[in-house]
Design a protein around this motif. Structure first.
Motif, PDB file in Angstrom:
ATOM      1  N   ASP A 154      42.168  83.918  17.401  1.00  0.00           N
ATOM      2  CA  ASP A 154      42.407  82.044  17.449  1.00  0.00           C
ATOM      3  C   ASP A 154      44.049  82.114  16.363  1.00  0.00           C
ATOM      4  OD1 ASP A 154      39.839  81.658  18.176  1.00  0.00           O
ATOM      5  OD2 ASP A 154      39.014  83.021  15.808  1.00  0.00           O
ATOM      6  N   LEU A 155      45.033  81.586  17.296  1.00  0.00           N
ATOM      7  CA  LEU A 155      46.191  81.483  17.077  1.00  0.00           C
ATOM      8  C   LEU A 155      46.261  79.571  15.286  1.00  0.00           C
ATOM      9  CD1 LEU A 155      48.139  81.312  20.053  1.00  0.00           C
ATOM     10  CD2 LEU A 155      46.707  83.218  18.323  1.00  0.00           C
ATOM     11  N   PRO A 156      46.901  80.034  14.810  1.00  0.00           N
ATOM     12  CA  PRO A 156      47.705  78.531  14.275  1.00  0.00           C
ATOM     13  C   PRO A 156      47.975  77.504  14.986  1.00  0.00           C
ATOM     14  CG  PRO A 156      48.588  80.031  12.850  1.00  0.00           C
ATOM     15  CD  PRO A 156      47.648  80.609  14.524  1.00  0.00           C
ATOM     16  N   ALA A 157      49.262  76.681  14.696  1.00  0.00           N
ATOM     17  CA  ALA A 157      50.155  76.574  15.135  1.00  0.00           C
ATOM     18  C   ALA A 157      51.102  77.072  15.167  1.00  0.00           C
ATOM     19  CB  ALA A 157      50.628  74.524  14.120  1.00  0.00           C
ATOM     20  N   VAL A 158      52.155  77.531  16.553  1.00  0.00           N
ATOM     21  CA  VAL A 158      52.611  78.554  16.810  1.00  0.00           C
ATOM     22  C   VAL A 158      53.913  77.698  17.445  1.00  0.00           C
ATOM     23  CG1 VAL A 158      53.238  79.883  18.405  1.00  0.00           C
ATOM     24  CG2 VAL A 158      51.260  79.518  17.466  1.00  0.00           C
ATOM     25  N   ASN A 159      55.014  77.699  17.136  1.00  0.00           N
ATOM     26  CA  ASN A 159      56.706  77.079  17.724  1.00  0.00           C
ATOM     27  C   ASN A 159      56.876  77.184  19.579  1.00  0.00           C
ATOM     28  OD1 ASN A 159      58.885  75.703  17.930  1.00  0.00           O
ATOM     29  ND2 ASN A 159      60.244  77.672  17.390  1.00  0.00           N
ATOM     30  N   THR A 160      56.703  76.628  20.412  1.00  0.00           N
ATOM     31  CA  THR A 160      55.904  76.454  21.345  1.00  0.00           C
ATOM     32  C   THR A 160      57.067  75.940  22.239  1.00  0.00           C
ATOM     33  OG1 THR A 160      54.277  75.999  22.424  1.00  0.00           O
ATOM     34  CG2 THR A 160      54.487  78.555  21.270  1.00  0.00           C
ATOM     35  N   SER A 202      52.005 104.925  33.198  1.00  0.00           N
ATOM     36  CA  SER A 202      51.984 103.411  32.509  1.00  0.00           C
ATOM     37  C   SER A 202      50.335 102.931  32.352  1.00  0.00           C
ATOM     38  CB  SER A 202      53.215 102.617  32.550  1.00  0.00           C
ATOM     39  OG  SER A 202      54.056 103.736  32.559  1.00  0.00           O
ATOM     40  N   LYS A 203      50.487 102.301  31.707  1.00  0.00           N
ATOM     41  CA  LYS A 203      49.663 101.589  31.435  1.00  0.00           C
ATOM     42  C   LYS A 203      49.808 100.141  31.569  1.00  0.00           C
ATOM     43  CE  LYS A 203      46.315 103.795  28.251  1.00  0.00           C
ATOM     44  NZ  LYS A 203      45.339 103.424  26.685  1.00  0.00           N
ATOM     45  N   ILE A 204      48.667  99.465  32.001  1.00  0.00           N
ATOM     46  CA  ILE A 204      49.547  97.812  33.025  1.00  0.00           C
ATOM     47  C   ILE A 204      48.765  96.656  32.143  1.00  0.00           C
ATOM     48  CG2 ILE A 204      48.730  96.992  34.726  1.00  0.00           C
ATOM     49  CD1 ILE A 204      49.107  99.610  35.991  1.00  0.00           C
ATOM     50  N   ALA A 205      49.258  96.000  31.719  1.00  0.00           N
ATOM     51  CA  ALA A 205      48.749  94.383  30.809  1.00  0.00           C
ATOM     52  C   ALA A 205      49.224  92.757  32.049  1.00  0.00           C
ATOM     53  CB  ALA A 205      49.339  94.541  29.664  1.00  0.00           C
ATOM     54  N   VAL A 206      48.435  92.378  32.683  1.00  0.00           N
ATOM     55  CA  VAL A 206      48.129  91.455  33.206  1.00  0.00           C
ATOM     56  C   VAL A 206      48.076  89.845  32.077  1.00  0.00           C
ATOM     57  CG1 VAL A 206      46.857  89.655  34.609  1.00  0.00           C
ATOM     58  CG2 VAL A 206      47.187  92.056  35.585  1.00  0.00           C
ATOM     59  N   ILE A 207      49.091  89.520  32.022  1.00  0.00           N
ATOM     60  CA  ILE A 207      49.654  88.015  31.104  1.00  0.00           C
ATOM     61  C   ILE A 207      49.484  86.799  31.864  1.00  0.00           C
ATOM     62  CG2 ILE A 207      50.717  87.158  29.151  1.00  0.00           C
ATOM     63  CD1 ILE A 207      51.949  90.441  28.966  1.00  0.00           C
ATOM     64  N   THR A 208      48.961  85.742  31.662  1.00  0.00           N
ATOM     65  CA  THR A 208      48.579  84.743  32.041  1.00  0.00           C
ATOM     66  C   THR A 208      50.076  83.983  30.953  1.00  0.00           C
ATOM     67  OG1 THR A 208      46.407  83.434  31.396  1.00  0.00           O
ATOM     68  CG2 THR A 208      46.487  84.955  33.354  1.00  0.00           C
ATOM     69  N   GLY A 209      50.104  82.608  31.496  1.00  0.00           N
ATOM     70  CA  GLY A 209      51.058  81.905  30.685  1.00  0.00           C
ATOM     71  C   GLY A 209      52.164  82.401  30.302  1.00  0.00           C
ATOM     72  N   ALA A 210      52.828  83.864  31.848  1.00  0.00           N
ATOM     73  CA  ALA A 210      53.365  84.491  30.668  1.00  0.00           C
ATOM     74  C   ALA A 210      54.952  84.090  31.028  1.00  0.00           C
ATOM     75  CB  ALA A 210      53.680  85.387  32.173  1.00  0.00           C
ATOM     76  N   GLY A 211      55.542  82.945  30.997  1.00  0.00           N
ATOM     77  CA  GLY A 211      56.193  81.835  31.816  1.00  0.00           C
ATOM     78  C   GLY A 211      57.061  81.396  30.315  1.00  0.00           C
ATOM     79  N   ALA A 212      56.673  81.058  29.609  1.00  0.00           N
ATOM     80  CA  ALA A 212      57.270  80.463  28.186  1.00  0.00           C
ATOM     81  C   ALA A 212      55.672  80.138  27.014  1.00  0.00           C
ATOM     82  CB  ALA A 212      57.507  79.258  28.785  1.00  0.00           C
ATOM     83  N   GLY A 213      56.514  80.609  25.549  1.00  0.00           N
ATOM     84  CA  GLY A 213      55.556  79.989  24.668  1.00  0.00           C
ATOM     85  C   GLY A 213      55.184  81.305  24.715  1.00  0.00           C
ATOM     86  N   VAL A 214      53.931  81.764  24.318  1.00  0.00           N
ATOM     87  CA  VAL A 214      53.068  82.613  23.225  1.00  0.00           C
ATOM     88  C   VAL A 214      52.904  83.373  24.717  1.00  0.00           C
ATOM     89  CG1 VAL A 214      50.854  83.647  22.368  1.00  0.00           C
ATOM     90  CG2 VAL A 214      52.031  81.518  22.060  1.00  0.00           C
ATOM     91  N   GLY A 215      52.667  83.646  25.703  1.00  0.00           N
ATOM     92  CA  GLY A 215      52.618  83.750  27.248  1.00  0.00           C
ATOM     93  C   GLY A 215      54.141  84.561  27.567  1.00  0.00           C
ATOM     94  N   ARG A 216      54.988  84.299  27.412  1.00  0.00           N
ATOM     95  CA  ARG A 216      56.345  84.693  27.295  1.00  0.00           C
ATOM     96  C   ARG A 216      56.444  85.766  26.109  1.00  0.00           C
ATOM     97  NH1 ARG A 216      61.665  82.173  29.986  1.00  0.00           N
ATOM     98  NH2 ARG A 216      62.728  84.232  29.800  1.00  0.00           N
TER      99      ARG A 216
END
Length: 331
Positions: free
Chosen positions: A182-188, A2-16
């Protein structure tokens, strides 16, 4: 393997939401954020897809903590294939009401947090000469708005740092994919817990997208060669409008930038704020604006199918020229 990804801000919002997207396609995921309880909830959701999920409580503003987290990932999961920088912090307030400590902290998380992620990812990816780094930017990196000066400044700085690094990777002939989405407004949940000095609850500027939309764009960016992805028509419009008529945009935002970001709903006196400490609670990927949010993006569709679209346009152009020649020479 398997490949491995590290994601910051992963607790909520876009990261989750991004954790879930990577888990769906079989990536083992390492989740970096501050609140350990919410991280474990997000990790449990990822494990439902049959992958390994490693939550690591980490403040991305602390370089040593980010570096230690990466070492833990490599020792427990394996070599890092993808690093996604999502974490950020902000303040909703005019500059005159922001303290130096608040500006410093928001910059440390939003800007230096991504710098730390890039530096640590490079340390592990360079010897292997492979990997992908995805930085999450914003339309506000190109067109700043009132009440979000610290956030806009940090996102602009991320873009500058990313462009410098990209040239260095090319110079060193490293096969590391570096992309900015680059993101627009997001519902987080950020609109419920960001530091807010306006007295009223904050809201994203419509149109609003569900966090799963940028999450899919981030996964696409990690697996395809794109220099940059502008997600959503509002992002394209903001960037291009600022290039064409920045002074006009200044005046329009002076007139509409406050009312477009602040509701008429009073902010509770003890409203939570996550700038210096994580906010406890069962927050997920989405915020309170789902009734107004979009679940797809035409601009992302066109980017995903760029080669087919270019080929189709070229074919159409060729048919048009051939038709004109046929008429002209009466073939």
């Amino acid at each position: 393997m398997s490949k491995i990804a590290v994601i910051t801000g992963a607790g909520a919002g876009v990261g989750r939401a991004t954790v879930t997207e990577f888990a769906k396609v079989g990536y083992d995921v390492a989740l970096l954020s501050r609140d350990p309880d919410r991280l474990e909830q997000a990790a449990a959701e990822a494990r439902r897809y049959g992958v390994r999920a490693l939550p690591i409580s980490t403040d991305v503003a602390d370089f040593d903590a980010v570096a230690a987290a990466a070492e833990t990932v490599e020792s427990q999961l394996g070599p890092i294939d993808v690093w996604v920088n999502v974490a950020f912090a902000t303040v909703f307030a005019p500059v005159k009401h922001i303290t130096a400590a608040e500006a410093l902290r928001a910059t440390q998380v939003t800007y230096l947090g991504q710098v730390h992620g890039m530096m640590v990812a490079l340390k592990h990816m360079t010897p292997r000469n492979r990997g992908a780094i995805v930085n999450v930017g914003s339309a506000l990196a190109y067109r700043s708005v009132p009440l979000q000066s610290v956030y806009c400044g940090a996102k602009s700085a991320i873009r500058g740092f990313t462009d410098s690094l990209r040239s260095e990777l090319i110079h060193d002939k490293l096969d590391i994919n570096l992309t900015m989405v680059d993101l627009p407004a997001v519902n987080t949940p950020q609109f419920d817990w960001a530091e807010n000095k306006m007295g009223y609850k904050a809201m994203p500027v419509a149109p609003i997208y569900e966090p799963e939309v940028p999450a899919r764009a981030i996964l696409f960016a990690a697996t395809h060669r794109r220099r940059e992805i502008w997600l959503g028509w509002p992002t394209v419009k903001a960037i291009m409008a600022n290039r064409i008529a920045p002074a006009y945009a200044d005046r329009m935002l002076a007139k509409m930038g406050y009312s477009g970001q602040i509701t008429h709903e009073p902010l509770p006196k003890n409203a939570p704020a996550n700038l210096f400490e994580p906010v406890k609670g069962n927050y997920g990927a989405r915020g309170r604006f789902s009734a107004k949010s979009r679940t797809g993006s035409w601009e992302m569709f066109t980017d995903r199918h760029r080669d087919a679209l270019i080929g189709g346009l070229a074919l159409l152009a060729g048919i048009t020229v051939l038709h004109q020649l046929t008429k002209k020479y009466d073939f």
